[in-house]
Structures are given as C-alpha cells and as structure tokens.
Design an enzyme around this catalytic site. Structure first.
Site, PDB file in Angstrom:
ATOM      1  CE  LYS A 170    -106.416 -75.294 -11.354  1.00  0.00           C
ATOM      2  NZ  LYS A 170    -105.500 -75.787 -11.839  1.00  0.00           N
ATOM      3  CG  HIS A 200    -107.761 -69.709 -15.864  1.00  0.00           C
ATOM      4  ND1 HIS A 200    -107.304 -70.966 -15.353  1.00  0.00           N
ATOM      5  CD2 HIS A 200    -106.622 -69.492 -16.539  1.00  0.00           C
ATOM      6  CE1 HIS A 200    -105.924 -71.037 -15.886  1.00  0.00           C
ATOM      7  NE2 HIS A 200    -105.585 -70.086 -16.384  1.00  0.00           N
ATOM      8  CE  LYS A 204    -105.502 -69.294 -20.795  1.00  0.00           C
ATOM      9  NZ  LYS A 204    -104.771 -68.122 -20.007  1.00  0.00           N
ATOM     10  CD  GLU A 238     -97.763 -73.381 -16.813  1.00  0.00           C
ATOM     11  OE1 GLU A 238     -98.166 -72.131 -16.189  1.00  0.00           O
ATOM     12  OE2 GLU A 238     -97.809 -74.396 -16.308  1.00  0.00           O
ATOM     13  CG  HIS A 262    -106.488 -75.692 -17.783  1.00  0.00           C
ATOM     14  ND1 HIS A 262    -107.444 -75.175 -17.012  1.00  0.00           N
ATOM     15  CD2 HIS A 262    -105.677 -75.348 -16.550  1.00  0.00           C
ATOM     16  CE1 HIS A 262    -107.401 -74.357 -15.989  1.00  0.00           C
ATOM     17  NE2 HIS A 262    -105.960 -74.767 -15.563  1.00  0.00           N
ATOM     18  CE  LYS A 363     -96.805 -75.334 -12.740  1.00  0.00           C
ATOM     19  NZ  LYS A 363     -97.627 -74.027 -13.433  1.00  0.00           N
TER      20      LYS A 363
END
Ligand code: BG6
Length: 661
Positions: A170, A200, A204, A238, A262, A363
C-alpha cells in the site's frame, strides 16, 4: 497457477506444515526499512517453521551499492534486532542467509535489469526453482509501473516457464481517481491472478480468526444480522504518533492510512455473507459484495456521520511530554491532516439494513488496542420489574485483535445472595493461553500464501476501488470544510465530538480497560482482582472539553467520576474554585454516599477523560467490599466534613429502599 488454499482454510492442496512452492524472490527496495523490519524476519520465521523449500533464493535489488557479501552482513545484523523469536536460531539463519543475493541498480536502468535477469537465471539453475519468480515491490507505488516496464524489457515474462507473481505494498492510490489509474497501470503489465496486494492486517492471526470463528461455530451465525445485532464498533487506537513519517502521513491522514484499507477489510470479514468455500475468489467475492453495499455518503451525510481529529501536545501513558502533530518533523505548522477519525456507516443489504457500524481510529491515543465489539439487542426487561435490577446491560461479543489477542463474551449473571441483582461478567478466550505459537510479524502467512498461489488474503482490483468509493465523499467533504485542529491532546481518548457521534444514538464506545490501567488509579490501589474485573465492565468513558460542566451543584447525583486524564475545578455557589483535581483523583462520591444534593459544581479545566461509575454498580461494589466504602468515606469526610453516621445511615436507607423496591 496452483489452485491454492490458505493456512486459514486448513489446506486442501498444501498442508499448513508443508514448505511453500519453489521460487526466487526478487525484492525491489531491498535496502529499505520494510525489508529489514518485516520481510526478512518473516522469511526467517518461515524458515524456522520449515515452511520455506530448499528450492528457494532471494535476490535483493536497490540503488545502494552493496555486494552480496556486504548485504548478507547487513541482514545478519538487522535480523537479530527485528526477529520476533525468543531465541535466535543461528543454523536456520545461516541456511537462509546463504540464499540471499544482491544486485544494485536503478529501476529504469536496462543494464541493471539485464544483470538481474542473469542473476535470477543462475539462481533458478542453482536452486532448481522451476522458473518461478516472486517480485516483491518494497517500494513506493509510484515506481510499480517503471519496475514492471523494466522487467518486461529484460524479458522476465517470457524467459522461463513457471509462474511470475508480484506483491505490491500500500498505498493503492491516495483517492479513487489515483487508485483507478494505478490499477490500470499495473494491469497493463500483469494479469489479475498475478497481482498480490498486501494489507498486513489480513496477516494477523486474530483478523483471520474472525472468519474461522464465524463460520466454524454454529452458535453465533444465527444472531449475525439486523434482528439481533444492535450495532458494531471497530476501534483501532494507536499510542504512537507519526514516528518520523510526517512527510508521508501529512499527505495521507487516518482515513487513507488505516480506514480505507485495514478497517474496511476487517469490516468485510465481519459482515460478509458466508462464502461457498474458502477458495480465494469465493471469499473475495463476498468481501466485494458487502463493501459494495456500504451506503455512499453525500456531503450532508459526511457532516452528520463523521468526526475528524488532530492531536495537540500532550503526554504518553508513562508521563512523557510529546509534541502536537503540527510540531512533528516534516509536518506543516498549519496542517489540516486528520490523525483521528470516527465514522458511522450503514450496510444497505438484507442482513444489515439499519444496523450502525461505527469505526474510529487515531494516533497518539491513550493506549494501543484494536478491538471489534458486536453489541446485541437487549431482551425485554419486563420480567425484572419489581426487582432491584434497574436496567439491563447488552450482551457484547468482543474480538481483541491486538495487543491482547482473544475473544470475549460479556453477559449478565445473578450476583450471589437472596435478592435478584445482576452484574456484568465475561467469558474470555486468550490466544496466549490456548496456543503456544511463536510471535509472528504478520507477513509470514502472506508471503507463504503468495508462494502457493493463494490470493485469499490479498486485495483484488474491485475491492480496492470499492473501498475508495466509500472513502472518497469523506475526503471531498473534509477538504472543503475547515477543521478546528488540534482538538484532542496527545495521550487522551480522542476528540469529544467522537463521543457525541455515538452518544447521539443513545450508545457508547466500549472503551476497553485492563487491570494494569485501573490499578494505576490510586483509589483502586491494592484492589482485589475480582473487584478490578467487575470495575472493568462497569466503568464507562466520557470526555469533556475545557469549560464544560461535568456535575452541577444542587443536583441529585447518580454517578462517581474518576479522572483518567486532565484536570477539573471544583467550585462553590459563588463560582470560587475550592479545589483542582487531577489524574487519578475522583469526585461525585458524596451524593452517592448520601442522598443529599451535590454541594459543588465541577467543570473541566482542560480536556478531560473521565470514567463514570453509576450508582447501581457503586452500591454493589460497596455492599461487597466494606474496606472500599471505608476508603471513600475517609476521603469524603476529609473533603466535605460529612459524618460517618450520616453516610452509613443514608447508605443503609438506600440499601433498604432498593430491597423493598
Ligand atoms: C500501517 C500504517 O499501515 O499500519 C501505520 O501506515 C500504522 O500508520 C500501522 O501505524 C498500524 O499497524 P499495526 O499492525 O501496528 O496495527
């Protein structure tokens, strides 16, 4: 191409334990961060688990002037830093390292590609890789076309039998038009079944387990629809900031960086129809269909259903002061890029019509945690009329994706004793207790599946484009409307409007606490695990902005507030500040201990994250734990000069009242 089946499917043609198909893996951008942090550690993990074949070699390509020898040295050093295994297996690393080669070159240099072609042909001979080549683009998407063109010119497509596949990283575009253009460009050189777009998150275990869980357990699938599900929440918090990636991030923002890819992928897994099998196209077709059913918003809908945020200065959970987003390196001081977003979506299909799907990600929030909460509708509470039960807590099924990995079911149980009283309790499956697998970087399964021709976990052209179609109206509307940034402090729970977004619908974000974070609150220091476990389920999060009134003098209180972050001013009737309370402190206890009206007004002095403990939960906690009552009373006496007799008689009266109710 092998008609594959993933590890996830339990394997039809490849047992999860058999090595992947032979190939040479060419990594473009081999000297970069991705290779050392993720790719090589993932390949090393695959080697340790016996999942790489003997017929395997790696050819690294980048502009840096390494030789094969010096590149191997660098990788040998880096892998020790980034390996996820408890113990380093030098023998396996030597096996893998001896298969790593390097050739320098620019991506438009025909001579460099001719040298690469020679190297790959030689490795094919030496390692018997059957002409199979996997090209890994560990590079920015802007050079995918250039590299593909150079590969064509060097004759890679026609030079040997065997499969040729390409893994691309990406971002697949930065908006709908650029995604369409990028797809057109890649499809000029490669056919759809050769293209593996990596997300990604799909590597998981806990994300893959969503579909394993849904389709291997009969218990939940009948409930998985609008008749029983009240709403669904996806949260990706995050704790980190932009980590030196300011230049990239400022052109991206959380919608592009986390949601469009995601989070929409997780949404698709959770909400798609059952596929007819785990064959790649069967799964991808269902994912595509559910994303196509997501209602596309117009500008008004974006205004009503989305919230943006950007962090200002603040501090991390361990108290370290950190700068605001606009002060981060390479970020313009007037940047309007969002580092937080909360979004309400609807899926307009037979299964989900009318069920709100809330997503939020940001974030520099108070913790790192990815969770999905499926909240079920409440049963009728009529049978509890005339009992001390005031309201029912909904059942929640919670997928803990990371860092905790597991699945939890929250429900109500009767508390021990003669009366009909309820308490929220849970059942929890923990990956770490049930399985002993080594920690993975998440790329293992993706590389392994690509080597086996299994595209289940990779994004298809239509999936990427549909996801951008959902995101595009938000990008457009946000671009045209000024944002009031920064609007949340680094280390907090996020902007207040994100809480209002869900509270307007009479719902709340499920903020998942853990024992460690509660044990840091002085009031709960030394509390027994049973108390902590019940508080984890009882405490509800609320957020206030500076100046907001939290409680008003003269009102009858029904809640105790715990300050997780920020400061509040306690004021008397004249508005004079009696005290300022900060993190770890609490207020509101007095009107829960006695039935007297609140004797002070409390206002947020700064951005405040507060936990609320409601009266019914509070009474239960006090009943079972006299020492907790004693602590609170001592504090209340010190603060307000309340006599113990007054509190105890009031408390006894309240208790008796709840019995006779
Ligand atoms: C990446 C984003 O795709 O995912 C990063 O670019 C983000 O900004 C990361 O931090 C999150 O991944 P994980 O696996 O840590 O949740």
């Amino acid at each position: 191409m092998t008609q594959g089946s993933s590890v996830l499917s339990g394997g039809r043609m490849h047992s999860p334990q058999s090595p992947a198909e032979p190939c040479v893996m060419v990594i473009f951008g081999a000297s970069g961060d991705l290779t050392k942090r993720l790719l090589v550690p993932a390949l090393y993990n695959l080697a340790c688990d016996g999942l790489l074949p003997d017929q395997f070699a790696i050819a690294g390509v980048a502009m840096d002037e390494f030789t094969t020898e010096s590149f191997r040295e660098k990788m040998s050093h880096d892998v020790r830093q980034f390996s996820t295994r408890k113990e380093f297996d030098a023998e396996t690393w030597d096996w893998l390292c001896s298969r790593i080669y390097y050739t320098p070159g620019k991506f438009d240099d025909d001579a460099a590609f001719a040298r690469l072609a020679e190297l790959v042909a030689q490795l094919d001979q030496q390692y018997q890789t059957s002409g199979n080549v996997l090209f890994y683009m560990a590079t920015p998407p802007s050079v995918f076309g250039l590299i593909s063109d150079s590969l064509d010119k060097a004759g890679f497509k026609t030079s040997s039998d065997g499969w040729k596949r390409i893994i691309v990283e990406k971002p697949f575009g930065t908006d709908l038009p650029s995604a369409l253009a990028l797809n057109r460009e890649i499809l000029k050189y490669w056919t759809e079944d050769q293209i593996y777009r990596i997300d990604h998150y799909l590597g998981k275990e806990t994300v893959q387990n969503i579909i394993a869980f849904r389709f291997s357990n009969g218990m939940f699938e009948p409930l998985w629809n609008r008749n029983f599900v009240d709403h669904i929440q996806f949260s990706v918090a995050e704790a980190v900031g932009v980590e030196g990636r300011g230049a990239y991030y400022d052109k991206s923002g959380v919608l592009r960086d986390m949601m469009q890819n995601h989070m929409f992928q997780m949404l698709a897994y959770l909400c798609m129809e059952p596929p007819i099998s785990f064959a790649p196209e069967a799964v991808r077709n269902e994912k595509s269909k559910v994303l196509e059913a997501v209602r596309i918003m117009d500008a008004d809908a974006v205004r009503a259903n989305t919230v943006r945020g950007q962090y200002g200065p603040g501090s991390t959970a361990d108290g370290k002061a950190v700068p605001g987003y606009r002060e981060e390196p390479s970020v313009p001081p007037n940047s309007n890029t969002e580092t937080f977003a909360a979004v309400k979506l609807f899926i307009d299909n037979w299964r989900w019509l009318g069920v709100p799907i809330y997503l939020r990600s940001g974030k520099r929030l108070w913790k790192r945690g990815t969770e999905i909460v499926v909240q079920l509708k409440n049963p009728p509470d009529v049978v509890f009329r005339g009992t001390p039960v005031e309201s029912l807590e909904p059942n929640r099924l919670i997928f803990h994706i990371q860092p905790d990995q597991g699945i939890e079911l929250r429900f109500q149980a009767k508390t021990p004793g003669p009366e009909m009283a309820l308490q929220s309790v849970n059942m929890r499956f923990d990956y770490s207790q049930a399985f002993t697998a080594s920690r993975a970087v998440g790329y293992e399964v993706l590389i392994y599946n690509c080597m086996n021709g299994d595209a289940t976990l990779f994004s298809r052209t239509d999936l990427v484009e549909t996801a951008w179609r959902i995101a595009q109206p938000m990008l457009d509307a946000w671009k045209n409307e000024p944002a009031d940034f920064p609007n949340y402090a680094a280390g907090s729970w996020g902007p207040k409007p994100a809480f209002e977004l869900i509270e307007r619908d009479g719902r709340k974000w499920v903020e998942l606490l853990n024992r460690e974070s509660l044990a840091r609150v002085p009031l709960f220091e030394g509390a027994d695990p049973v108390l902590l476990a019940s508080l984890i389920m009882a405490l509800k999060p609320v957020v206030f902005q500076p100046g907001d009134e939290v409680v008003r003098r003269g009102e009858i209180g029904r809640e105790l507030y715990l300050i997780s972050r920020g400061e509040v001013d306690v004021t008397d009737a004249t508005g004079a500040v009696l005290a300022t309370l900060g993190e770890g402190n609490f207020f509101g206890e007095i009107s829960l201990l006695t039935s007297a009206p609140r004797n002070a007004t409390v206002r947020a002095k700064s951005h405040c994250d507060l936990f609320v403990l409601e009266k019914s939960d509070f009474a239960r906690v006090l009943r079972d734990r006299p020492h907790f009552l004693k602590t609170i009373m001592e504090i209340a006496q010190g603060r307000y000069n309340v006599s113990a007799d007054e509190v105890l008689s009031d408390h006894a009266a309240a208790h008796a009242e709840s019995h006779s109710a």
